[in-house]
Each structure stands twice: as structure tokens, then as C-alpha cells.
Design a protein around this motif. Structure first.
Motif, short mmCIF file in Angstrom:
data_model
loop_
_atom_site.label_atom_id
_atom_site.label_comp_id
_atom_site.label_asym_id
_atom_site.label_seq_id
_atom_site.Cartn_x
_atom_site.Cartn_y
_atom_site.Cartn_z
N SER A 46 -2.19 -4.62 -6.79
CA SER A 46 -3.11 -3.44 -7.29
C SER A 46 -4.02 -2.62 -7.26
N TYR A 47 -4.28 -3.56 -5.43
CA TYR A 47 -5.38 -2.15 -4.90
C TYR A 47 -3.91 -1.97 -3.53
N GLY A 48 -2.79 -2.94 -4.06
CA GLY A 48 -1.39 -1.86 -2.50
C GLY A 48 -2.88 -3.01 -1.49
N GLU A 106 -4.81 -10.58 -8.10
CA GLU A 106 -5.43 -9.05 -8.37
C GLU A 106 -5.08 -8.11 -7.22
N ALA A 107 -4.83 -8.56 -5.66
CA ALA A 107 -4.71 -7.58 -4.89
C ALA A 107 -3.33 -6.62 -4.89
N SER A 159 -2.52 -2.65 5.35
CA SER A 159 -2.56 -4.20 5.45
C SER A 159 -1.39 -4.52 6.94
N TYR A 218 -8.39 -8.02 0.66
CA TYR A 218 -8.65 -7.46 -1.04
C TYR A 218 -10.05 -8.71 -0.63
N ASP A 219 -9.70 -9.60 -0.18
CA ASP A 219 -11.02 -11.26 -0.73
C ASP A 219 -10.68 -11.98 1.00
N GLY A 247 1.33 -1.43 -0.09
CA GLY A 247 0.15 0.30 0.47
C GLY A 247 0.69 0.85 -0.13
N ARG A 288 -7.13 -14.27 -7.01
CA ARG A 288 -7.60 -12.95 -5.70
C ARG A 288 -5.83 -12.88 -6.01
#
Length: 264
Positions: A224-226, A221-222, A80, A232-233, A50, A218
Motif C-alpha cells: 500500500s506504500y508502493g 502493509e508494504a 524499490s 518499509y521496515d 511503486g 509488514r
């Protein structure tokens, strides 16, 4: 005092940084105090936690070149759940500056000694090469965690890495131990995966974690969202797998603190 674990593999693309970020978050979710040290000039662990690696006040470069202390460099990765010693491309310059310095391979270990009592776990994300940065990480570590895919070439790479660890033990850190081998991008439908997994269990026994990390969208992908996959999920297979790994690690160390995950 913290257990310092270097997460390393000289082969790239095996889930090393993914393991550092997600294991740090999972250990933090079990109420452990966790520090993630990014020793890779790519700064992917920094970004995945992040933080913007292009907008750092102080970084690992400042630590290794003695421009700042560990306490000054460390910042909370609030999204995080753990602390991080961030890094970016400046770390490459640190390698050049330290080239002729006496004791250059111990810079990280000496710096971390001042803050080890503040944490339960310190995870070090290493670059995918045997550089001075990796040597510093292995010098500072109590043990080595090796993420690897269950494929033929990974076995060859593992043999080379084990030789490297032995050389580090002989020359720099005689107390360095094998923490464990983590099977990543695991697909039980693949016969080669099962064959290689069987060989790992045969040769390394209980050093192979029972927890395996599956291929999981997931997890990919996580970053890219920092955030780690747990943020994330938390219901994703990847997040659950890293929680299982954290639990197994804590049990192995015989920790006395509660290992019940907190709400995320």
C-alpha cells in the motif's frame, strides 16, 4: 548473463507477487542487478514496486505485441532498488491479439534475450492461471520458483503445477528446471504446516528452500506504500526472511559477487 526465474503457482493467494517484489529487492540489496517482469494483468507487482499501473507510458502489452523493445519498456523502480517491466490490464488484450500468431509462446523469451546481459537475475511474476502469458513466462525462464502454503489443498495444486511444468518442458522449453519451492505464510505452531513441510522435504529434498516466509503484517502493509518490506521496515520478520531467501539463492548459484547487503 541473467538467470531468468518464473515465479508461479496456479493457485492464487500464495504470496507469489509478494515473493517477486521482495525477492527482487533483497537480491538488489546484495548488489545484484535485478529486473522484475510483471506478466500478470492485475499489475500488482507494478503497484507494489511503486509505479501507477494506470499511468504507464509503455508496458508488457507493447512488448508482447512488438510495439516496443524490452529496453524501451523497462524503467527503474527507484524506490524499490531494481528495474521493472510494468504491466496492467492491457496484457489481457495482448493474449487476444496473439491468439493466431505463429511463435506467440516465445515472444517474451525473444524480447528478453536482448537485455539478459544487463542483469544478474530476471524474476517473472506470472498470473495464477495457465494462460498464454504464463506459457510465455515459462518459455523464457531457466527455472521455476514455486511459492506455496503448507496446507493440504496446496499439495494437490503443486502436483498439477508439476505436470504443467513437464508439459512445458516437452513442448516449449526443454531446458526448464525446478528452481525451488518456497514455503510462504509459514506458521510453525500449526501441526498441518509441519506435516506438509515434512512431506515437501521428503519428496523434493534440497529443492525446498531452508528459508521460510512467515505470516507478517509488514509484508501485507508494504504494497500500500508502493515499496518492498525491506524499504518499509527492514527489521520486520518478513524483510529478514526474504533477505535470507536471497542469500540462499545466491549461494545455490555459486555466485562470485559479494553478497553483503547494502544499507537500506
Amino acid at each position: 548473463m541473467a538467470r531468468v526465474i518464473a515465479v508461479t503457482n496456479q493457485k492464487g493467494g500464495v504470496g507469489k507477487t509478494t515473493t517477486c517484489v521482495n525477492l527482487a529487492a533483497s537480491l538488489a540489496a546484495t548488489k545484484r542487478r535485478v529486473l522484475l517482469v510483471d506478466m500478470d494483468p492485475q499489475g500488482n507487482a507494478t503497484m507494489g514496486s511503486g509505479l501507477d499501473k494506470s499511468d504507464l507510458g509503455l508496458s508488457g502489452y507493447d512488448l508482447l505485441t512488438k510495439r516496443a523493445t524490452a529496453a524501451e519498456v523497462i524503467i527503474p523502480a527507484e524506490a524499490s532498488g531494481f528495474d521493472i517491466m510494468p504491466s496492467n490490464g492491457d496484457l489481457t488484450a495482448a493474449e487476444v491479439e496473439l491468439m493466431n500468431e505463429i511463435g506467440r509462446e516465445h515472444r517474451l523469451r525473444l524480447a528478453l534475450n536482448s537485455i539478459r546481459d544487463n542483469y544478474d537475475y530476471i524474476l517473472i511474476d506470472c498470473p495464477p492461471s495457465l494462460s498464454l502469458l504464463t506459457v510465455n513466462a515459462l518459455s523464457a525462464a531457466d527455472s521455476v520458483l514455486i511459492p506455496m502454503q503448507c496446507e493440504y489443498y496446496a499439495l494437490e495444486g503443486l502436483a498439477a503445477l508439476m505436470n504443467t511444468v513437464e508439459q512445458i518442458k516437452e513442448s516449449v522449453n526443454p531446458n526448464l528446471e525446478m528452481e525451488g519451492i518456497l514455503r510462504t505464510m509459514y506458521d510453525p505452531r500449526n501441526s498441518l504446516t509441519l506435516d506438509v513441510s515434512g512431506q515437501l522435504n521428503e519428496y523434493f529434498g534440497d529443492k525446498v528452500y531452508r528459508a521460510v516466509i512467515p505470516r507478517n503484517v509488514r509484508l501485507a502493509e508494504a504494497p500500500s506504500y508502493g515499496v518492498p518490506a525491506l524499504k518499509y521496515d527492514k527489521a520486520s520478520k518478513g524483510a529478514i526472511a526474504y533477505l535470507a531467501l536471497a542469500g540462499e539463492m545466491v549461494r545455490r548459484h555459486g555466485a562470485t559477487k559479494t553478497s553483503t547487503p547494502v544499507a537500506v
